[in-house]
Design a protein around this motif. Structure first.
Motif, PDB file in Angstrom:
ATOM      1  N   THR A 172       0.850  -1.188   0.000  1.00 39.06           N
ATOM      2  CA  THR A 172       0.000   0.000   0.000  1.00 39.06           C
ATOM      3  C   THR A 172       0.889   1.242   0.000  1.00 39.06           C
ATOM      4  O   THR A 172       1.941   1.270   0.660  1.00 39.06           O
ATOM      5  N   PHE A 173       0.467   2.267  -0.735  1.00 38.54           N
ATOM      6  CA  PHE A 173       1.239   3.499  -0.874  1.00 38.54           C
ATOM      7  C   PHE A 173       0.350   4.688  -0.518  1.00 38.54           C
ATOM      8  O   PHE A 173      -0.769   4.812  -1.028  1.00 38.54           O
ATOM      9  N   GLN A 174       0.877   5.569   0.327  1.00 40.79           N
ATOM     10  CA  GLN A 174       0.116   6.744   0.746  1.00 40.79           C
ATOM     11  C   GLN A 174       1.058   7.932   0.918  1.00 40.79           C
ATOM     12  O   GLN A 174       2.124   7.819   1.535  1.00 40.79           O
ATOM     13  N   LEU A 175       0.647   9.081   0.369  1.00 37.18           N
ATOM     14  CA  LEU A 175       1.433  10.307   0.518  1.00 37.18           C
ATOM     15  C   LEU A 175       1.125  10.946   1.868  1.00 37.18           C
ATOM     16  O   LEU A 175      -0.042  11.059   2.263  1.00 37.18           O
ATOM     17  N   THR A 176       2.171  11.361   2.572  1.00 35.07           N
ATOM     18  CA  THR A 176       2.017  12.012   3.873  1.00 35.07           C
ATOM     19  C   THR A 176       2.869  13.283   3.914  1.00 35.07           C
ATOM     20  O   THR A 176       3.606  13.573   2.962  1.00 35.07           O
ATOM     21  N   GLU A 177       2.789  13.989   5.037  1.00 37.97           N
ATOM     22  CA  GLU A 177       3.600  15.203   5.231  1.00 37.97           C
ATOM     23  C   GLU A 177       3.472  16.166   4.054  1.00 37.97           C
ATOM     24  O   GLU A 177       4.449  16.539   3.417  1.00 37.97           O
ATOM     25  N   ASP A 178       2.214  16.577   3.774  1.00 34.19           N
ATOM     26  CA  ASP A 178       1.949  17.490   2.646  1.00 34.19           C
ATOM     27  C   ASP A 178       2.482  16.939   1.331  1.00 34.19           C
ATOM     28  O   ASP A 178       3.032  17.680   0.505  1.00 34.19           O
ATOM     29  N   ASN A 179       2.323  15.643   1.166  1.00 27.60           N
ATOM     30  CA  ASN A 179       2.709  14.938  -0.069  1.00 27.60           C
ATOM     31  C   ASN A 179       4.220  14.917  -0.320  1.00 27.60           C
ATOM     32  O   ASN A 179       4.666  14.676  -1.447  1.00 27.60           O
TER      33      ASN A 179
END
Length: 232
Positions: free
Chosen positions: A51-58
């Motif tokens: 699974t892949f998810q953008l974090t920290e304002d992408n």
């Protein structure tokens, strides 16, 4: 939210974007917009899932690697015959989290839909209950009981996250209770039918009462015919 400072090298490594920084053709425009808004991309390959998810304002890419108990292709094929259940574990995490999934084949669309036992509990229970199949209800309940047992063990091992686990357990317990109520109603209906058949066929007193009533009615009918005969 920032789109100009994406972790491009990581995204390239996993085939999410191309060398020219365009997104993979495997992703629709809707997929891309949701991904940029914080939604998770899921990639399956046999038993493996990532699974892949953008974090920290992408600016950061959160990646989770998981392992399924069976090949996805096998699950999808078997789901055409009956609902399939599968466990997915995040082995890299020291807490070793487990997700339980249900795979339901939709005859109208010709596609198999994946349901999470926690996130999609209401939908999955409703689908299974609608089938009115006691064996399927029993299979599903057994899977819920396994998940509840796992969550209970996890509470004992990791009290620091007990609150989150209890929330999941409450959802599972609610679904188990729903299935028990459905089974109880079905049993009552079945017992009612069985009881009626038992009385009609095997109850000697009722049989004899019915026979006497029949003889009485036949006698009354004969008397009526005799009386009618006198009137002619």
């Amino acid at each position: 939210m920032q789109n100009h400072n994406l972790p491009t090298e990581q995204l390239k490594n996993f085939g999410i974007i191309n060398d020219d920084h365009t997104f993979s053709r495997k992703l629709s425009e809707d997929d891309i917009q949701k991904f940029l808004q914080g939604y998770t991309i899921v990639a399956d390959n046999d038993k493996n899932r990532a699974t892949f998810q953008l974090t920290e304002d992408n600016t950061q890419l959160k990646i989770i690697f998981l392992e399924r108990d069976r090949n996805l292709s096998q699950i999808l094929d078997n789901s055409k015959e009956k609902i399939q259940y599968s466990d997915i574990k995040e082995l890299a995490n020291k807490l070793t989290s487990l997700e339980k999934k249900g795979f339901v084949y939709d005859n109208e669309t010709g596609k198999t839909v994946e349901f999470d036992f926690i996130k999609n509990a209401n939908e999955l229970t409703a689908i299974i209950a609608d089938k009115k199949d006691p064996d399927e209800l029993s299979r599903y309940k057994n899977e819920l009981l396994k998940l509840k047992s796992y969550l209970q063990d996890k509470i004992d091992q990791y009290p620091e996250i007990a609150k989150e686990i209890v929330n999941d357990m409450n959802i599972v317990s609610r679904e188990i209770s729903t299935l028990s109520n459905i089974a109880a109603r079905e049993n009552q209906l079945t017992e009612g039918v069985d009881s009626q058949i038992q009385l009609n066929v095997n109850d000697r007193d009722m049989y004899e009462d019915a026979n006497r009533n029949r003889e009485k009615q036949e006698g009354e009918s004969e008397d009526m015919e005799i009386r009618r005969g006198f009137r002619r």
